[in-house]
Design a protein around this motif. Structure first.
Motif, short mmCIF file in Angstrom:
data_model
loop_
_atom_site.label_atom_id
_atom_site.label_comp_id
_atom_site.label_asym_id
_atom_site.label_seq_id
_atom_site.Cartn_x
_atom_site.Cartn_y
_atom_site.Cartn_z
N GLU A 140 53.13 -2.24 -55.31
CA GLU A 140 54.54 -2.46 -55.65
C GLU A 140 54.78 -3.91 -56.08
O GLU A 140 55.58 -4.18 -56.98
CB GLU A 140 55.42 -2.11 -54.46
CG GLU A 140 56.91 -2.17 -54.75
CD GLU A 140 57.74 -1.70 -53.57
OE1 GLU A 140 58.98 -1.91 -53.61
OE2 GLU A 140 57.18 -1.13 -52.62
N SER A 141 54.07 -4.85 -55.46
CA SER A 141 54.29 -6.26 -55.76
C SER A 141 53.78 -6.66 -57.14
O SER A 141 54.23 -7.68 -57.69
CB SER A 141 53.61 -7.13 -54.70
OG SER A 141 52.19 -7.04 -54.79
N ILE A 142 52.86 -5.89 -57.72
CA ILE A 142 52.34 -6.25 -59.04
C ILE A 142 52.89 -5.35 -60.15
O ILE A 142 52.60 -5.57 -61.32
CB ILE A 142 50.80 -6.22 -59.06
CG1 ILE A 142 50.27 -4.81 -58.77
CG2 ILE A 142 50.23 -7.22 -58.08
CD1 ILE A 142 48.76 -4.69 -58.89
N GLU A 143 53.67 -4.36 -59.76
CA GLU A 143 54.27 -3.48 -60.78
C GLU A 143 55.20 -4.32 -61.65
O GLU A 143 55.97 -5.13 -61.17
CB GLU A 143 55.05 -2.36 -60.11
CG GLU A 143 55.40 -1.22 -61.04
CD GLU A 143 55.91 0.00 -60.29
OE1 GLU A 143 56.23 0.99 -60.96
OE2 GLU A 143 55.98 -0.05 -59.05
N GLY A 144 55.10 -4.14 -62.93
CA GLY A 144 55.86 -4.97 -63.85
C GLY A 144 55.05 -6.13 -64.39
O GLY A 144 55.33 -6.64 -65.47
N LEU A 145 54.03 -6.56 -63.63
CA LEU A 145 53.14 -7.61 -64.11
C LEU A 145 51.97 -7.04 -64.89
O LEU A 145 51.49 -7.65 -65.84
CB LEU A 145 52.58 -8.42 -62.93
CG LEU A 145 53.54 -9.22 -62.07
CD1 LEU A 145 52.79 -9.91 -60.93
CD2 LEU A 145 54.30 -10.24 -62.91
N VAL A 146 51.51 -5.86 -64.48
CA VAL A 146 50.29 -5.28 -65.05
C VAL A 146 50.60 -3.92 -65.67
O VAL A 146 51.68 -3.37 -65.49
CB VAL A 146 49.20 -5.15 -63.98
CG1 VAL A 146 48.84 -6.53 -63.43
CG2 VAL A 146 49.64 -4.24 -62.85
N ASP A 147 49.62 -3.38 -66.38
CA ASP A 147 49.82 -2.12 -67.10
C ASP A 147 49.37 -0.91 -66.29
O ASP A 147 49.65 0.22 -66.66
CB ASP A 147 49.06 -2.18 -68.43
CG ASP A 147 49.57 -3.30 -69.31
OD1 ASP A 147 50.55 -3.08 -70.03
OD2 ASP A 147 48.99 -4.40 -69.25
N GLY A 148 48.66 -1.16 -65.21
CA GLY A 148 48.18 -0.08 -64.37
C GLY A 148 47.30 -0.64 -63.28
O GLY A 148 47.11 -1.85 -63.18
N VAL A 149 46.75 0.24 -62.46
CA VAL A 149 45.81 -0.17 -61.43
C VAL A 149 44.61 0.77 -61.44
O VAL A 149 44.74 1.96 -61.74
CB VAL A 149 46.44 -0.18 -60.02
CG1 VAL A 149 47.46 -1.28 -59.89
CG2 VAL A 149 47.06 1.17 -59.67
N LEU A 150 43.46 0.20 -61.14
CA LEU A 150 42.21 0.95 -60.99
C LEU A 150 41.89 1.01 -59.51
O LEU A 150 41.65 -0.03 -58.88
CB LEU A 150 41.10 0.28 -61.79
CG LEU A 150 39.66 0.74 -61.56
CD1 LEU A 150 39.51 2.23 -61.79
CD2 LEU A 150 38.71 -0.04 -62.47
N LEU A 151 41.93 2.20 -58.94
CA LEU A 151 41.71 2.36 -57.51
C LEU A 151 40.31 2.91 -57.24
O LEU A 151 39.86 3.86 -57.89
CB LEU A 151 42.74 3.31 -56.91
CG LEU A 151 44.22 2.89 -57.03
CD1 LEU A 151 45.12 3.95 -56.41
CD2 LEU A 151 44.45 1.54 -56.37
N SER A 152 39.65 2.30 -56.26
CA SER A 152 38.32 2.72 -55.86
C SER A 152 38.30 2.98 -54.37
O SER A 152 38.82 2.17 -53.59
CB SER A 152 37.29 1.63 -56.21
OG SER A 152 36.03 1.93 -55.65
N CYS A 153 37.71 4.10 -53.96
CA CYS A 153 37.55 4.39 -52.54
C CYS A 153 36.16 5.00 -52.35
O CYS A 153 36.00 6.22 -52.25
CB CYS A 153 38.64 5.35 -52.06
SG CYS A 153 38.74 5.53 -50.26
N PRO A 154 35.13 4.16 -52.34
CA PRO A 154 33.75 4.66 -52.27
C PRO A 154 33.54 5.61 -51.09
O PRO A 154 34.06 5.40 -49.99
CB PRO A 154 32.93 3.38 -52.09
CG PRO A 154 33.78 2.30 -52.67
CD PRO A 154 35.18 2.69 -52.37
N LEU A 155 32.79 6.68 -51.35
CA LEU A 155 32.40 7.69 -50.36
C LEU A 155 33.57 8.57 -49.90
O LEU A 155 33.39 9.41 -49.02
CB LEU A 155 31.76 7.04 -49.11
CG LEU A 155 30.56 6.13 -49.35
CD1 LEU A 155 30.05 5.59 -48.01
CD2 LEU A 155 29.45 6.85 -50.09
#
Length: 238
Positions: free
Chosen positions: A208-223
């Motif tokens: 939420e804090s970076i919404e508006g600054l960036v175009d999206g997020v890449l989420l990783s949750c290994p395993l």
């Protein structure tokens, strides 16, 4: 804001497609890293070709230039002209253990070569928030279409804001890479030395804090890709 899921742990073509189908019920695109930490993994370009052909999925493929000589990279780019892969990230890559590291192309040189070989493709580079603003701006001057932002934490959001302002000015999209910690991967993540965030209020607050600054997020949750789906579902509902 675009949601992108990292997919790395698949042991068969069927499992790769099944996991991607599940992720795409919530995510907009799939990102497939290539030999993270310099260890063998599914080959990013090959896996991306499978998913783009089987599902018509928007897939981001990675190319570690440290693994390719000049002939191999240029042959790969010629082959990719025949594919549906629309997004590529060029990175140096972690040194491979027990293998030869090559230096025929830097990530920047490979991007410039790909720009000529793959007209219309969206080409990206990595951006580390541990670099200085001057170093980051120098990389942005190459005008990649997008950059995957590494080492984001709640402590450097102010710096990200400065970087995002410059990115918007030159038309570069930013996608911070966020590693999500779960019960299944806690021990694994403890040894990688990269920022990670627990799911719940801390993760959702960071996004939420970076919404508006960036175009999206890449989420990783290994395993723990099932946990990744749940995390993204909560973010998408906000």
């Amino acid at each position: 804001m675009e949601l992108i899921a990292e997919l790395v742990d698949a042991r068969s073509r069927e499992e790769l497609i099944r996991k991607a189908e599940t992720l795409l019920t919530v995510f907009d695109a799939i990102d497939i890293p290539d030999s993270p930490l310099g260890k063998p993994s599914i080959h990013s370009v090959t896996a991306s070709l499978i998913l783009s052909e089987a599902l018509g999925a928007d897939v981001i493929a990675h190319i570690r230039v440290i693994d390719y000589n000049r002939l191999a990279i240029e042959s790969l780019l010629k082959t990719l002209r025949m594919s549906r892969i629309a997004r590529l990230v060029f990175l140096r890559g972690d040194p491979p253990r027990g293998s030869t590291a090559l230096s025929d192309y830097s990530p920047e040189e490979a991007l410039l070569k790909a720009r000529k070989a793959l007209p219309g493709a969206r080409l990206g580079l990595l951006l580390s928030l541990r670099k200085s603003l001057e170093e980051i701006l120098e990389r942005m001057r190459l005008a990649p279409d997008f950059m995957l932002v590494l080492n984001l934490s709640s402590e450097n959001i102010g710096f990200l804001e400065r970087v995002a302002g410059e990115a918007k000015r030159v038309g570069v999209k930013l996608y911070p890479y966020i590693i999500v910690e779960s019960e299944k991967n806690r021990d694994l993540l403890a040894g990688i030395g990269q920022p990670r965030v627990r799911s719940g209020e801390s993760l959702e607050g960071l996004v939420e804090s970076i919404e508006g600054l960036v175009d999206g997020v890449l989420l990783s949750c290994p395993l723990d890709y099932e946990h990744l789906v749940g995390v993204a579902s909560r973010i998408a509902r906000k």
